[in-house]
Write an enzyme that holds these catalytic residues in place. Structure first.
Site, PDB file in Angstrom:
ATOM      1  N   ASP A  58       0.838  -1.204   0.000  1.00 50.10           N
ATOM      2  CA  ASP A  58       0.000   0.000   0.000  1.00 50.10           C
ATOM      3  C   ASP A  58       0.874   1.256   0.000  1.00 50.10           C
ATOM      4  OD1 ASP A  58       0.899  -0.104   2.601  1.00 50.10           O
ATOM      5  OD2 ASP A  58      -1.060   0.255   3.523  1.00 50.10           O
ATOM      6  N   SER A  59       2.212   1.054   0.044  1.00 48.83           N
ATOM      7  CA  SER A  59       3.157   2.158  -0.189  1.00 48.83           C
ATOM      8  C   SER A  59       2.931   2.740  -1.576  1.00 48.83           C
ATOM      9  CB  SER A  59       4.605   1.673  -0.041  1.00 48.83           C
ATOM     10  OG  SER A  59       4.799   0.466  -0.742  1.00 48.83           O
ATOM     11  N   ASP A  97      -1.256  -6.240  -0.488  1.00 50.00           N
ATOM     12  CA  ASP A  97      -1.310  -5.554   0.807  1.00 50.00           C
ATOM     13  C   ASP A  97      -2.723  -5.023   1.025  1.00 50.00           C
ATOM     14  OD1 ASP A  97      -0.118  -4.699   3.093  1.00 50.00           O
ATOM     15  OD2 ASP A  97       1.031  -3.064   2.173  1.00 50.00           O
ATOM     16  N   LYS A 127      -1.353  -9.421   2.879  1.00 44.94           N
ATOM     17  CA  LYS A 127      -0.675  -8.942   4.086  1.00 44.94           C
ATOM     18  C   LYS A 127      -1.594  -7.945   4.772  1.00 44.94           C
ATOM     19  CE  LYS A 127       2.820  -5.768   4.062  1.00 44.94           C
ATOM     20  NZ  LYS A 127       2.234  -4.707   4.917  1.00 44.94           N
ATOM     21  N   GLU A 129      -1.822  -5.308   8.534  1.00 46.33           N
ATOM     22  CA  GLU A 129      -1.060  -4.718   9.643  1.00 46.33           C
ATOM     23  C   GLU A 129      -1.773  -4.924  10.979  1.00 46.33           C
ATOM     24  OE1 GLU A 129      -0.295  -0.590   8.834  1.00 46.33           O
ATOM     25  OE2 GLU A 129       0.643  -1.006   6.898  1.00 46.33           O
ATOM     26  N   GLU A 196       8.733  -4.144  11.059  1.00 46.12           N
ATOM     27  CA  GLU A 196       9.181  -2.857  10.502  1.00 46.12           C
ATOM     28  C   GLU A 196       9.663  -1.911  11.604  1.00 46.12           C
ATOM     29  OE1 GLU A 196       6.636  -1.027   7.570  1.00 46.12           O
ATOM     30  OE2 GLU A 196       7.742   0.872   7.661  1.00 46.12           O
TER      31      GLU A 196
HETATM   32  O1  KIV Z   1       3.428  -1.196   1.719  1.00 46.18           O
HETATM   33  C1  KIV Z   1       4.605  -1.577   1.811  1.00 46.18           C
HETATM   34  O2  KIV Z   1       5.458  -1.296   0.973  1.00 46.18           O
HETATM   35  C2  KIV Z   1       4.951  -2.380   2.983  1.00 46.18           C
HETATM   36  C3  KIV Z   1       6.396  -2.741   3.158  1.00 46.18           C
HETATM   37  C4  KIV Z   1       7.108  -1.597   3.745  1.00 46.18           C
HETATM   38  C5  KIV Z   1       6.560  -3.966   3.961  1.00 46.18           C
HETATM   39  O3  KIV Z   1       4.124  -2.707   3.756  1.00 46.18           O
END
Ligand code: KIV
Length: 293
Positions: A58-59, A97, A127, A129, A196
């Site tokens: 989600d970056s 994500d 993934k 959080e 992280e």
């Molecule tokens: O969204 C992302 O890029 C991440 C990584 C930093 C693990 O969650």
């Protein structure tokens, strides 16, 4: 120590990476490589280079869409970029994500959205959080046959609660809570865990306590694997570079240089040159001139 296969041949010989592959790598003490990708050409290059895991992170919100943080990105945007990555990468394990508010409201919604990453996004796993508060969601998603990677420590979707992008687990109390969270997530069924921005010795301790692989970002060398945001590694995101990033290239500078050269070539008529130009047969040209005169 065995010599790694040359980069050009790795993709040709390697099998599809699965969650089991990652577990076996941990057991053999072989480090796991993971990177983010958001588009077809990047995924293709990474897959051919032999990366184990590609995360459609989600970056995306920050490094591709230009937002200040990861909160605004939606399920639809994540799925759109997941499909592009899935078209480029055939061997790496692909992880989608889950964006902010796609799994927090209810476990039913979490499971439905996780399923969309596999059904509509071409991903192999998801993934999400959070620590113990996500255990029920992890149980529900995994019971639907969807592998889940956890993510604890600095969890960017909670920056408003954490008071910004800051390292976590630096006091004994906070560190103990992270150890407990890691154990709860493993017990709930996560196949792997991102750590992280936590102290290296804490990440190493968690890695020893878990039988699932840990993937570190800003968590030292003691994790089972490492992940970086690819735009940071390539020097493509100019806003800021976290302390834990190693920059392997300066793509932002290189892109600026190429575009500056192009503008200069256009302005001085050096581009397009003969080799970039479509020719027309003299006979056809003369016939045209006769026609229109
Ligand atoms: O969204 C992302 O890029 C991440 C990584 C930093 C693990 O969650």
């Amino acid at each position: 120590m065995s010599t790694p296969a040359p980069i050009s041949t790795r993709a040709n010989v390697r099998k599809k990476v699965t969650t089991l592959t990652l577990r076996q790598k941990k057991e053999r003490g072989e480090p796991i490589s993971m990177l983010t990708a958001y588009d077809y050409p990047t995924a293709l290059a990474m897959d051919q280079a032999g990366v184990d895991v590609i995360l459609v992170g989600d970056s995306l919100a920050m490094v591709v869409l230009g937002y200040e943080n990861t909160l605004p990105v939606t399920m639809e945007e994540m799925l759109h970029h997941s499909r592009a990555v899935a078209r480029g990468a055939k061997s790496a394990l692909l992880i989608g994500d889950m964006p902010f508010m796609s799994y927090q409201v209810s476990v039913e919604e979490a499971t439905r959205n996780a399923g969309r990453f596999l059904q509509q996004g071409g991903m192999d796993a998801v993934k999400l959080e959070g620590g113990r508060e996500r255990a029920e969601a992890v149980r529900c998603i995994t019971s639907a046959g969807i592998p889940v990677m956890g993510h604890i420590g600095l969890t960017p979707q909670s920056i408003n609660q954490l008071g910004g992008f800051r390292a976590q687990g630096k006091t004994a109390i906070a560190a103990r809570r992270l150890v407990e969270d890691a154990l709860v997530l493993e017990e709930a069924g996560c196949f792997s865990l991102v750590l992280e921005s936590v102290p290296a010795r804490l990440a190493e301790l968690i890695t020893r306590k878990l039988s699932i692989p840990t993937i570190g970002i800003g968590a030292g060398v003691g994790c089972d694997g490492q992940v970086l945001v690819t735009h940071d590694l390539l020097g493509l995101f100019d806003r800021f570079t976290p302390k834990f990033v190693k920059k392997y290239a300066d793509f932002h500078g290189e892109m600026q240089r190429a575009v500056t050269d192009y503008i200069e070539d256009v302005e001085t008529r050096r581009f397009p040159a003969q080799e970039h130009t479509v020719e027309m047969d003299d006979k056809e040209w003369d016939a045209l001139l006769n026609d229109i005169d």
